[in-house]
Design a protein around this motif. Sequence first.
Motif, short mmCIF file in Angstrom:
data_model
loop_
_atom_site.label_atom_id
_atom_site.label_comp_id
_atom_site.label_asym_id
_atom_site.label_seq_id
_atom_site.Cartn_x
_atom_site.Cartn_y
_atom_site.Cartn_z
N ILE A 215 0.75 -1.27 0.09
CA ILE A 215 0.05 0.15 -0.12
C ILE A 215 0.91 1.26 0.03
O ILE A 215 1.53 1.63 0.94
CB ILE A 215 -0.85 0.10 1.35
CG1 ILE A 215 -1.83 -1.12 1.26
CG2 ILE A 215 -1.72 1.26 1.21
CD1 ILE A 215 -2.66 -1.34 2.28
N PRO A 216 0.74 2.01 -1.00
CA PRO A 216 1.74 3.29 -1.05
C PRO A 216 1.32 4.42 -0.23
O PRO A 216 0.79 5.28 -0.69
CB PRO A 216 1.79 3.42 -2.63
CG PRO A 216 0.35 3.05 -3.25
CD PRO A 216 0.21 1.89 -2.24
N HIS A 217 1.23 4.11 1.06
CA HIS A 217 0.61 5.22 1.96
C HIS A 217 1.03 4.95 3.23
O HIS A 217 1.64 3.88 3.42
CB HIS A 217 -0.93 4.90 1.66
CG HIS A 217 -1.75 6.43 1.81
ND1 HIS A 217 -1.67 7.18 3.05
CD2 HIS A 217 -2.63 6.90 0.90
CE1 HIS A 217 -2.36 8.25 2.84
NE2 HIS A 217 -2.97 7.90 1.72
N PHE A 218 0.73 5.78 4.16
CA PHE A 218 1.20 5.61 5.61
C PHE A 218 0.02 5.11 6.32
O PHE A 218 0.16 4.99 7.52
CB PHE A 218 1.68 6.98 5.96
CG PHE A 218 0.60 7.95 6.38
CD1 PHE A 218 -0.14 8.24 7.51
CD2 PHE A 218 0.49 8.93 5.17
CE1 PHE A 218 -0.96 9.27 7.59
CE2 PHE A 218 -0.53 9.86 5.36
CZ PHE A 218 -1.35 10.20 6.46
N PHE A 219 -1.08 4.94 5.87
CA PHE A 219 -2.16 3.99 6.54
C PHE A 219 -3.22 3.46 5.37
O PHE A 219 -2.97 3.58 4.36
CB PHE A 219 -3.16 5.14 7.30
CG PHE A 219 -4.04 6.05 6.64
CD1 PHE A 219 -5.15 5.86 6.39
CD2 PHE A 219 -3.43 7.33 6.07
CE1 PHE A 219 -6.12 6.62 5.48
CE2 PHE A 219 -4.29 8.20 5.22
CZ PHE A 219 -5.51 8.01 5.31
N CYS A 220 -4.17 2.53 6.04
CA CYS A 220 -4.78 1.77 5.19
C CYS A 220 -5.86 2.60 4.50
O CYS A 220 -7.01 2.71 5.14
CB CYS A 220 -5.30 0.48 5.99
SG CYS A 220 -3.92 -0.72 6.28
N GLU A 221 -5.79 3.28 3.44
CA GLU A 221 -6.79 4.17 2.88
C GLU A 221 -7.47 3.32 1.93
O GLU A 221 -7.19 2.54 1.16
CB GLU A 221 -6.03 5.31 2.24
CG GLU A 221 -6.92 6.50 1.84
CD GLU A 221 -7.70 6.33 0.39
OE1 GLU A 221 -6.85 5.55 -0.37
OE2 GLU A 221 -8.47 7.14 0.23
N LEU A 222 -8.88 3.40 1.87
CA LEU A 222 -10.14 2.77 1.45
C LEU A 222 -9.63 2.45 -0.12
O LEU A 222 -9.54 1.31 -0.69
CB LEU A 222 -11.42 3.13 1.58
CG LEU A 222 -12.43 2.43 0.64
CD1 LEU A 222 -12.93 0.93 1.52
CD2 LEU A 222 -13.50 3.46 0.84
N ASP A 223 -9.32 3.61 -1.04
CA ASP A 223 -9.09 3.53 -2.28
C ASP A 223 -7.97 2.60 -2.61
O ASP A 223 -7.84 1.79 -3.64
CB ASP A 223 -8.97 5.01 -2.81
CG ASP A 223 -8.72 4.80 -4.23
OD1 ASP A 223 -9.64 4.41 -4.97
OD2 ASP A 223 -7.93 5.56 -4.82
#
Length: 350
Positions: A215-223
């Motif tokens: 996940i290329p993010h710092f939290f589990c984002e829905l999209d």
Amino acid sequence: MTHEACSSHKSILYTLRDFGLTKKLESPKEMLLFLTIDILSTEYRNQTSASEFFLLGLTDDPELQVILFGLFLSMYIITVLGNLLIILAVSFDSHLHTPMYFFLSNLSFTDICLISSTVPRMLLNIQKQNKAISYTDCLTQLYFVIFLGGMENFLLAAMAYDRYAAICHPLRYTVIMNPSICSLLTLFSLFISMIDALIHSLLVLKLSFCKVMDIPHFFCELDHVIKLSCSDTLINNIVIYLAVCIFGGLSFGGIILSYVQIVSSILRKPSMRGSYKVFSTCGSHLSVVSLFYGTLFGVYISSAVTDSPRKTAVASLLYTVVPQMLNPFIYSLRNKDMKEALRKISCGIM
């Protein structure tokens, strides 16, 4: 029989054993049938074996990660302390026991919970140099981010309605915004936000995931979580679109309508000084609304114009961290009653 054929035959036998079948393969047709079963069962195992995701964060550079750790830790502490002060000021100062500050204290509590659902996990991952997050933890984080984001959205709409009632119907204000109505509006915001988050979470729970779990993010984002799925995500995307249009559209539309009525009421007042004094009570709320919805639109635009998920993740900071940190400053610096209450608290501590 060649070595490859023997290996294939053993694989099929293992597959048969997995399905509780021990029949001997006697014809090419049976071989083809059970080879298909083997491929499908392997694909099924690959898709449903999602035990954890990997949060890639904002950067892979170790030196930058140290800087980010200090920065986010500071922002988190400032946010929690600032919003706690707002809650304490509203609780202990009887002059602030009004609907506006009731909603403000709920907003501050929501801000603390929202930033606590994302930043501590990111700090832990940086500190441990471990980007893994379990499937359960990811789904839990996703639920709370949606739930608390929705709660903030509805509270801002309730605060706009409160300002509309105070300015456009001052004589009936205490009747319109009585404690029961304020509590019902808060409970309604809570209930709708919980249902919305639950629907999205249950739809994600039904998805199957491929081998790539980054996940290329710092939290589990829905999209981002939905994009990792191997399943058909049409229903998920439709529900997201409907939720944004209905809940986001109604709240934002209600805020716009409230301020249209407020401006119309102010323009009808003969005294400009009185009009300025009335409108100044809306300044803090307008600033918070602009910050919240402005950052949301900024994230949407950035995701539309850039193909870099990391840049979108950076933009997401604007609505998951920055508004929550700035809200206490906006209300304390622009509000005389709040500044006086905070001064009393600081004198009491000293």
